[in-house]
Design a protein around this motif. Structure first.
Motif, PDB file in Angstrom:
ATOM      1  N   ILE A 178      62.639  44.507  55.046  1.00  0.00           N
ATOM      2  CA  ILE A 178      62.226  45.778  55.654  1.00  0.00           C
ATOM      3  C   ILE A 178      62.659  45.840  57.107  1.00  0.00           C
ATOM      4  O   ILE A 178      62.804  44.818  57.776  1.00  0.00           O
ATOM      5  CB  ILE A 178      60.700  45.995  55.531  1.00  0.00           C
ATOM      6  N   TRP A 179      62.837  47.094  57.582  1.00  0.00           N
ATOM      7  CA  TRP A 179      63.164  47.344  58.989  1.00  0.00           C
ATOM      8  C   TRP A 179      61.947  48.010  59.630  1.00  0.00           C
ATOM      9  O   TRP A 179      61.809  49.237  59.608  1.00  0.00           O
ATOM     10  CB  TRP A 179      64.365  48.271  59.097  1.00  0.00           C
ATOM     11  N   PRO A 180      61.037  47.252  60.185  1.00  0.00           N
ATOM     12  CA  PRO A 180      59.796  47.827  60.708  1.00  0.00           C
ATOM     13  C   PRO A 180      60.024  48.573  62.020  1.00  0.00           C
ATOM     14  O   PRO A 180      60.742  48.107  62.899  1.00  0.00           O
ATOM     15  CB  PRO A 180      58.913  46.594  60.923  1.00  0.00           C
ATOM     16  N   PHE A 181      59.400  49.757  62.138  1.00  0.00           N
ATOM     17  CA  PHE A 181      59.539  50.516  63.389  1.00  0.00           C
ATOM     18  C   PHE A 181      58.204  51.017  63.930  1.00  0.00           C
ATOM     19  O   PHE A 181      58.142  51.540  65.041  1.00  0.00           O
ATOM     20  CB  PHE A 181      60.494  51.706  63.204  1.00  0.00           C
ATOM     21  N   ALA A 182      57.109  50.849  63.177  1.00  0.00           N
ATOM     22  CA  ALA A 182      55.797  51.281  63.666  1.00  0.00           C
ATOM     23  C   ALA A 182      54.712  50.492  62.950  1.00  0.00           C
ATOM     24  O   ALA A 182      54.895  50.040  61.813  1.00  0.00           O
ATOM     25  CB  ALA A 182      55.597  52.779  63.463  1.00  0.00           C
ATOM     26  N   LEU A 183      53.576  50.342  63.627  1.00  0.00           N
ATOM     27  CA  LEU A 183      52.415  49.666  63.052  1.00  0.00           C
ATOM     28  C   LEU A 183      51.194  50.539  63.311  1.00  0.00           C
ATOM     29  O   LEU A 183      50.832  50.794  64.469  1.00  0.00           O
ATOM     30  CB  LEU A 183      52.227  48.285  63.689  1.00  0.00           C
ATOM     31  N   GLY A 184      50.579  51.019  62.239  1.00  0.00           N
ATOM     32  CA  GLY A 184      49.420  51.905  62.358  1.00  0.00           C
ATOM     33  C   GLY A 184      48.114  51.145  62.208  1.00  0.00           C
ATOM     34  O   GLY A 184      47.989  50.287  61.320  1.00  0.00           O
ATOM     35  N   PHE A 185      47.156  51.458  63.081  1.00  0.00           N
ATOM     36  CA  PHE A 185      45.840  50.820  63.038  1.00  0.00           C
ATOM     37  C   PHE A 185      44.826  51.834  62.523  1.00  0.00           C
ATOM     38  O   PHE A 185      44.496  52.808  63.205  1.00  0.00           O
ATOM     39  CB  PHE A 185      45.439  50.334  64.436  1.00  0.00           C
ATOM     40  N   PHE A 186      44.328  51.600  61.318  1.00  0.00           N
ATOM     41  CA  PHE A 186      43.335  52.463  60.708  1.00  0.00           C
ATOM     42  C   PHE A 186      42.032  51.685  60.541  1.00  0.00           C
ATOM     43  O   PHE A 186      42.004  50.459  60.674  1.00  0.00           O
ATOM     44  CB  PHE A 186      43.831  52.981  59.358  1.00  0.00           C
ATOM     45  N   ASP A 187      40.957  52.403  60.242  1.00  0.00           N
ATOM     46  CA  ASP A 187      39.659  51.742  60.139  1.00  0.00           C
ATOM     47  C   ASP A 187      39.657  50.624  59.096  1.00  0.00           C
ATOM     48  O   ASP A 187      39.105  49.545  59.332  1.00  0.00           O
ATOM     49  CB  ASP A 187      38.572  52.762  59.785  1.00  0.00           C
ATOM     50  N   LYS A 188      40.269  50.884  57.938  1.00  0.00           N
ATOM     51  CA  LYS A 188      40.171  49.924  56.846  1.00  0.00           C
ATOM     52  C   LYS A 188      41.440  49.124  56.596  1.00  0.00           C
ATOM     53  O   LYS A 188      41.461  48.249  55.729  1.00  0.00           O
ATOM     54  CB  LYS A 188      39.775  50.648  55.554  1.00  0.00           C
ATOM     55  N   ALA A 189      42.500  49.406  57.321  1.00  0.00           N
ATOM     56  CA  ALA A 189      43.762  48.704  57.056  1.00  0.00           C
ATOM     57  C   ALA A 189      44.714  48.842  58.226  1.00  0.00           C
ATOM     58  O   ALA A 189      44.569  49.724  59.068  1.00  0.00           O
ATOM     59  CB  ALA A 189      44.419  49.265  55.788  1.00  0.00           C
ATOM     60  N   ARG A 190      45.686  47.936  58.290  1.00  0.00           N
ATOM     61  CA  ARG A 190      46.811  48.025  59.206  1.00  0.00           C
ATOM     62  C   ARG A 190      48.047  48.297  58.346  1.00  0.00           C
ATOM     63  O   ARG A 190      48.252  47.628  57.325  1.00  0.00           O
ATOM     64  CB  ARG A 190      47.013  46.719  59.976  1.00  0.00           C
ATOM     65  N   VAL A 191      48.876  49.247  58.761  1.00  0.00           N
ATOM     66  CA  VAL A 191      49.982  49.694  57.909  1.00  0.00           C
ATOM     67  C   VAL A 191      51.295  49.657  58.685  1.00  0.00           C
ATOM     68  O   VAL A 191      51.397  50.218  59.786  1.00  0.00           O
ATOM     69  CB  VAL A 191      49.727  51.115  57.376  1.00  0.00           C
ATOM     70  N   ILE A 192      52.303  49.009  58.102  1.00  0.00           N
ATOM     71  CA  ILE A 192      53.647  48.974  58.679  1.00  0.00           C
ATOM     72  C   ILE A 192      54.450  50.148  58.125  1.00  0.00           C
ATOM     73  O   ILE A 192      54.478  50.370  56.913  1.00  0.00           O
ATOM     74  CB  ILE A 192      54.384  47.666  58.316  1.00  0.00           C
ATOM     75  N   SER A 193      55.084  50.889  59.007  1.00  0.00           N
ATOM     76  CA  SER A 193      56.054  51.905  58.594  1.00  0.00           C
ATOM     77  C   SER A 193      57.439  51.285  58.757  1.00  0.00           C
ATOM     78  O   SER A 193      57.755  50.741  59.819  1.00  0.00           O
ATOM     79  CB  SER A 193      55.930  53.165  59.452  1.00  0.00           C
ATOM     80  N   ALA A 194      58.254  51.364  57.694  1.00  0.00           N
ATOM     81  CA  ALA A 194      59.532  50.656  57.723  1.00  0.00           C
ATOM     82  C   ALA A 194      60.519  51.277  56.738  1.00  0.00           C
ATOM     83  O   ALA A 194      60.132  51.987  55.805  1.00  0.00           O
ATOM     84  CB  ALA A 194      59.322  49.180  57.370  1.00  0.00           C
ATOM     85  N   TRP A 195      61.783  50.967  56.980  1.00  0.00           N
ATOM     86  CA  TRP A 195      62.816  51.267  55.994  1.00  0.00           C
ATOM     87  C   TRP A 195      62.885  50.078  55.041  1.00  0.00           C
ATOM     88  O   TRP A 195      62.959  48.932  55.471  1.00  0.00           O
ATOM     89  CB  TRP A 195      64.168  51.470  56.659  1.00  0.00           C
ATOM     90  N   CYS A 196      62.810  50.360  53.735  1.00  0.00           N
ATOM     91  CA  CYS A 196      62.831  49.309  52.727  1.00  0.00           C
ATOM     92  C   CYS A 196      64.218  49.231  52.097  1.00  0.00           C
ATOM     93  O   CYS A 196      64.702  50.219  51.528  1.00  0.00           O
ATOM     94  CB  CYS A 196      61.780  49.589  51.652  1.00  0.00           C
ATOM     95  N   GLU A 197      64.860  48.072  52.195  1.00  0.00           N
ATOM     96  CA  GLU A 197      66.198  47.909  51.624  1.00  0.00           C
ATOM     97  C   GLU A 197      66.164  48.010  50.100  1.00  0.00           C
ATOM     98  O   GLU A 197      67.105  48.519  49.488  1.00  0.00           O
ATOM     99  CB  GLU A 197      66.799  46.572  52.061  1.00  0.00           C
TER     100      GLU A 197
END
Length: 234
Positions: free
Chosen positions: A170-189
């Motif tokens: 994956i090419w990660p470009f953002a990391l989101g912090f939510f109440d119940k989870a942390r989520v990576i936004s990325a381009w998936c090869e």
């Protein structure tokens, strides 16, 4: 208006003008006497402000001047405190500690009246709901943040909601912090598309040290556009 806020306003007014501005005009815009204006200019000059001019001629601020102790208005300070408290409580780890350290550094350079307001602000960040408890430890957020910052490819083993595991680059470009989870936004090869990955579903994480071929800002812009299109289509 506090004197610190007035000095900040004076700097901002001078920044708007490329040519000398008369003391009378400055005093009138600030709503103060000409004598008070002269004292304020002398104070700023003593603190290193590149204000050039004299009574009867006008004043101009030389380019490039930044005055750290007076950079923030009262509303901006409250926003900084609230944001830092939110990060400290929700992000945790090194990022949470960094938020506390940043706030301490800001407080150290503030004038006394603004520092007192910083300490007395009544805007609080609630605890929210903690991330869901998992049998396995969450992926190392420090490694993920470093990969985003350096625009590096990450190799992960990922388990989806149905329990299916896949290997992803994956090419990660953002990391989101939510109440119940942390989520990576990325381009998936693997999927050749933008995807989101919960950090608590990452089975393993490997740094490749390889830079992905696109700029993070470009992917972020495309990702936002996709989200907006999907929202408008709903």
């Amino acid at each position: 208006m506090s004197r610190s806020a007035r000095l900040l306003d004076l700097i901002q007014i001078l920044r708007r003008h490329r040519r000398p501005v008369s003391g009378e005009s400055l005093a009138r815009e600030l709503g103060i006497s000409i004598r008070t204006l002269y004292r304020d200019i002398a104070t700023l000059q003593a603190q290193g402000a590149g204000i050039v001019g004299e009574p009867g001629v006008g004043y101009v601020l030389q380019p490039g001047f930044m005055l750290p102790p007076l950079m923030f208005t009262e509303d901006e300070l409250e926003a900084l405190v609230l944001g830092s408290r939110w990060v400290s409580r929700r992000a945790g780890g090194s990022l949470g500690q960094a938020a506390e350290n940043a706030l301490a550094k800001i407080a150290a350079v503030l004038p006394k009246d603004l520092r007192e307001q910083l300490d007395a602000t009544n805007l609080l960040a609630g605890p929210g709901e903690p991330p869901q408890q998992q049998q396995r430890p969450e992926a190392d957020l420090t490694v993920i943040r470093l990969a985003i910052r350096r625009e590096h490819v990450l190799q992960i083993a990922y388990e989806d909601a149905a329990g299916r595991a896949t290997a992803r680059s994956i090419w990660p470009f953002a990391l989101g912090f939510f109440d119940k989870a942390r989520v990576i936004s990325a381009w998936c090869e693997l999927r050749q598309d933008y995807r989101h990955f919960r950090t608590d579903r990452i089975l393993s994480l490997e740094q490749t040290g390889k830079r992905y071929p696109r700029r993070r800002q470009v992917m972020m812009k495309e990702w936002w556009a996709l989200l907006e299109n999907r929202t408008n289509a709903d």
